[in-house]
Design a protein around this motif. Structure first.
Motif, PDB file in Angstrom:
ATOM      1  N   THR A 194      -6.390 -19.596   6.529  1.00 49.98           N
ATOM      2  CA  THR A 194      -7.591 -20.342   6.933  1.00 49.98           C
ATOM      3  C   THR A 194      -7.423 -21.098   8.253  1.00 49.98           C
ATOM      4  O   THR A 194      -8.258 -20.943   9.158  1.00 49.98           O
ATOM      5  N   PRO A 195      -6.360 -21.919   8.439  1.00 49.61           N
ATOM      6  CA  PRO A 195      -6.231 -22.625   9.719  1.00 49.61           C
ATOM      7  C   PRO A 195      -5.981 -21.680  10.894  1.00 49.61           C
ATOM      8  O   PRO A 195      -6.406 -21.956  12.024  1.00 49.61           O
ATOM      9  N   VAL A 196      -5.300 -20.557  10.640  1.00 56.07           N
ATOM     10  CA  VAL A 196      -5.056 -19.578  11.700  1.00 56.07           C
ATOM     11  C   VAL A 196      -6.379 -18.943  12.120  1.00 56.07           C
ATOM     12  O   VAL A 196      -6.655 -18.783  13.320  1.00 56.07           O
ATOM     13  N   ARG A 197      -7.196 -18.586  11.156  1.00 57.75           N
ATOM     14  CA  ARG A 197      -8.503 -17.990  11.443  1.00 57.75           C
ATOM     15  C   ARG A 197      -9.384 -18.960  12.238  1.00 57.75           C
ATOM     16  O   ARG A 197     -10.084 -18.562  13.174  1.00 57.75           O
ATOM     17  N   ASP A 198      -9.314 -20.254  11.878  1.00 62.98           N
ATOM     18  CA  ASP A 198     -10.098 -21.265  12.603  1.00 62.98           C
ATOM     19  C   ASP A 198      -9.638 -21.367  14.061  1.00 62.98           C
ATOM     20  O   ASP A 198     -10.460 -21.513  14.979  1.00 62.98           O
ATOM     21  N   LYS A 199      -8.331 -21.300  14.256  1.00 62.84           N
ATOM     22  CA  LYS A 199      -7.800 -21.369  15.624  1.00 62.84           C
ATOM     23  C   LYS A 199      -8.206 -20.137  16.439  1.00 62.84           C
ATOM     24  O   LYS A 199      -8.481 -20.237  17.636  1.00 62.84           O
ATOM     25  N   VAL A 200      -8.218 -18.977  15.788  1.00 62.56           N
ATOM     26  CA  VAL A 200      -8.660 -17.753  16.467  1.00 62.56           C
ATOM     27  C   VAL A 200     -10.101 -17.916  16.926  1.00 62.56           C
ATOM     28  O   VAL A 200     -10.460 -17.576  18.065  1.00 62.56           O
ATOM     29  N   ARG A 201     -10.946 -18.440  16.043  1.00 65.28           N
ATOM     30  CA  ARG A 201     -12.352 -18.662  16.396  1.00 65.28           C
ATOM     31  C   ARG A 201     -12.484 -19.613  17.586  1.00 65.28           C
ATOM     32  O   ARG A 201     -13.220 -19.344  18.540  1.00 65.28           O
ATOM     33  N   ASP A 202     -11.722 -20.725  17.537  1.00 62.42           N
ATOM     34  CA  ASP A 202     -11.793 -21.709  18.623  1.00 62.42           C
ATOM     35  C   ASP A 202     -11.305 -21.118  19.942  1.00 62.42           C
ATOM     36  O   ASP A 202     -11.888 -21.374  21.005  1.00 62.42           O
ATOM     37  N   LEU A 203     -10.235 -20.328  19.874  1.00 58.83           N
ATOM     38  CA  LEU A 203      -9.700 -19.720  21.085  1.00 58.83           C
ATOM     39  C   LEU A 203     -10.678 -18.727  21.690  1.00 58.83           C
ATOM     40  O   LEU A 203     -10.863 -18.669  22.908  1.00 58.83           O
ATOM     41  N   ARG A 204     -11.340 -17.937  20.831  1.00 57.17           N
ATOM     42  CA  ARG A 204     -12.298 -16.957  21.338  1.00 57.17           C
ATOM     43  C   ARG A 204     -13.500 -17.649  21.985  1.00 57.17           C
ATOM     44  O   ARG A 204     -14.032 -17.177  22.989  1.00 57.17           O
ATOM     45  N   GLU A 205     -13.893 -18.783  21.416  1.00 53.33           N
ATOM     46  CA  GLU A 205     -14.979 -19.555  22.028  1.00 53.33           C
ATOM     47  C   GLU A 205     -14.548 -20.107  23.382  1.00 53.33           C
ATOM     48  O   GLU A 205     -15.326 -20.125  24.333  1.00 53.33           O
ATOM     49  N   TYR A 206     -13.300 -20.545  23.451  1.00 48.57           N
ATOM     50  CA  TYR A 206     -12.776 -21.088  24.709  1.00 48.57           C
ATOM     51  C   TYR A 206     -12.693 -19.989  25.766  1.00 48.57           C
ATOM     52  O   TYR A 206     -13.080 -20.191  26.926  1.00 48.57           O
ATOM     53  N   LEU A 207     -12.181 -18.822  25.376  1.00 51.93           N
ATOM     54  CA  LEU A 207     -12.022 -17.733  26.339  1.00 51.93           C
ATOM     55  C   LEU A 207     -13.373 -17.215  26.816  1.00 51.93           C
ATOM     56  O   LEU A 207     -13.540 -16.906  27.999  1.00 51.93           O
ATOM     57  N   ASP A 208     -14.338 -17.125  25.915  1.00 53.69           N
ATOM     58  CA  ASP A 208     -15.710 -16.728  26.268  1.00 53.69           C
ATOM     59  C   ASP A 208     -15.693 -15.405  27.048  1.00 53.69           C
ATOM     60  O   ASP A 208     -15.872 -15.373  28.275  1.00 53.69           O
ATOM     61  N   SER A 209     -15.487 -14.312  26.326  1.00 50.25           N
ATOM     62  CA  SER A 209     -15.309 -13.010  26.973  1.00 50.25           C
ATOM     63  C   SER A 209     -16.510 -12.600  27.833  1.00 50.25           C
ATOM     64  O   SER A 209     -16.339 -11.942  28.866  1.00 50.25           O
ATOM     65  N   ALA A 210     -17.735 -12.990  27.424  1.00 52.30           N
ATOM     66  CA  ALA A 210     -18.917 -12.646  28.227  1.00 52.30           C
ATOM     67  C   ALA A 210     -18.837 -13.295  29.603  1.00 52.30           C
ATOM     68  O   ALA A 210     -19.122 -12.656  30.636  1.00 52.30           O
ATOM     69  N   ARG A 211     -18.418 -14.569  29.626  1.00 52.87           N
ATOM     70  CA  ARG A 211     -18.278 -15.263  30.913  1.00 52.87           C
ATOM     71  C   ARG A 211     -17.171 -14.623  31.753  1.00 52.87           C
ATOM     72  O   ARG A 211     -17.321 -14.445  32.967  1.00 52.87           O
ATOM     73  N   LEU A 212     -16.056 -14.274  31.106  1.00 53.63           N
ATOM     74  CA  LEU A 212     -14.934 -13.670  31.827  1.00 53.63           C
ATOM     75  C   LEU A 212     -15.341 -12.360  32.488  1.00 53.63           C
ATOM     76  O   LEU A 212     -14.953 -12.081  33.631  1.00 53.63           O
TER      77      LEU A 212
END
Length: 377
Positions: free
Chosen positions: A10-28
């Motif tokens: 659960t905490p790993v999955r939450d961190k993955v979600r937060d990281l993906r939001e931070y990276l923002d692939s559409a913006r990249l």
């Protein structure tokens, strides 16, 4: 067992979600498209000062997109394993391994998101000097040099010795080397300062406990796209005979070069190459990096930014202690990070200290020990 694995994930999955939001692939992808459009102009390649930063940005965006893809792939694999486990398949050991692997990857990726400084992505120039104490501190300086070389090797970074001065009986009088790799400077930037060693001296027949000090200075290797104005009248160049470890690698001519920047009294030297011209070229590159860091430090002092947490290089303000006697521990006095296996630290295990410093820097100078990780030993 399955419930325990779901709880651990659960905490790993939450961190993955937060990281993906931070990276923002559409913006990249949008940013990358803009850069690719600029790089398609043939005229741009005639100007390295313009093309090099764009190339660096392109590589950074590509790496971030690749990281986002990797997060999606690994998380998808874990969800597939969970589906199989719920259907009765015996995949618990595979699940445990994949969750641990993703957790480690997320931790490394989080570390990279903290490396957002202007020069964090650059190579690092590392200089180690012993403090007062003769052979004791010179031996400690060599131990520190080895620690950073081992760390660089473990990271897959390349190293090149620029200057090396043997100690009189053991150890070194000084050493300067370049660490080449992505974010080398950002990762090592928190190592600048005084490092303290407490041990039973191997050079003391009475086997008494000694305290030794050595200083470490980290500066970014500045490339040609950053202008540093060095006036010819402001530098003094001296040549001397190289003093290496002996044998065929010692130059028999005065090919080693020492450059002094008179206004700042910054001194750099290089003796690694057989050619005086190449040694001077490398020494000038080192000088440009030192001057750039010098100007940055002046600006930080003037603005009193909290992120400027470097301690003065004096032997009453050590940033970290490595204690081998009467107990064994390595402790960072700024971040409060401690590692009990000090031998492992001296063999290059610096990840907890680096992560602790980056977290502290991100948190405005306040230590965040709880977030450093569970693998401190």
């Amino acid at each position: 067992m399955l419930n325990d694995l779901e709880f651990a994930y659960t905490p790993v999955r939450d961190k993955v979600r937060d990281l993906r939001e931070y990276l923002d692939s559409a913006r990249l992808r949008k940013e990358l498209a803009v850069i690719e459009n600029k790089l398609s102009d043939p005229a741009l390649w005639a100007n390295a000062a313009l093309s090099q930063p764009l190339m660096r940005d392109r590589r950074r965006y590509e790496d971030q997109l690749a990281s986002d893809d990797e997060l999606v792939r690994r998380a998808g694999d874990i969800e597939a394993y969970f589906d199989l486990a719920r259907e009765g398949e015996s995949v618990e050991s595979d699940l445990e391994r994949e969750i641990k692997s993703l957790s480690d990857y997320v931790e490394k990726l989080e570390e990279r998101t903290m490396l957002s400084g202007e020069n964090d992505a650059l190579n690092a120039i590392v200089t180690v000097h012993p403090g007062a104490g003769g052979t004791e501190s010179q031996d400690w300086a060599e131990m520190l040099m080895r620690m950073y070389l081992r760390w660089a090797e473990q990271q897959g970074f390349k190293t090149e010795m620029n200057d090396y001065q043997d100690g009189e009986e053991a150890g070194i009088k000084s050493a300067t080397f370049t660490v080449t790799g992505d974010y080398a400077f950002g990762l090592l930037s928190g190592e600048t300062g005084v490092h303290r060693l407490v041990r039973i001296s191997p050079f003391d027949q009475a086997k008494r406990r000694h305290t030794s000090f050595a200083s470490v200075f980290i500066s970014p290797e500045i490339d040609d796209s950053i202008e540093i104005d060095i006036k010819p009248d402001d530098i003094r160049t001296d040549t001397y005979r190289s003093g290496g470890k002996g044998g065929q690698h010692v130059n028999t001519t005065d090919s080693a070069v020492r450059i002094t920047h008179i206004p700042t009294n910054i001194v750099v030297q290089c003796q690694n190459e057989r050619s005086q011209h190449k040694n001077r070229e490398k020494a000038m590159k080192m000088l440009r990096s030192r001057l750039y860091e010098y100007e940055l430090d002046k600006k930080k002092a003037e603005s009193k930014k909290l992120e400027d947490s470097k301690l003065d290089i004096n032997f009453g303000s050590q940033i970290r202690s490595y204690v081998l006697q009467p107990y064994r521990i390595a402790k960072d006095h700024r971040t409060k990070v401690e590692v009990g296996d000090v031998d492992k630290v001296l063999d290059g295990f610096l990840d907890p200290f680096i992560r602790g410093y980056l977290l502290m820097r991100r948190n405005g100078g306040v230590p965040v020990v709880a977030d450093v990780g569970d693998d401190l030993e």
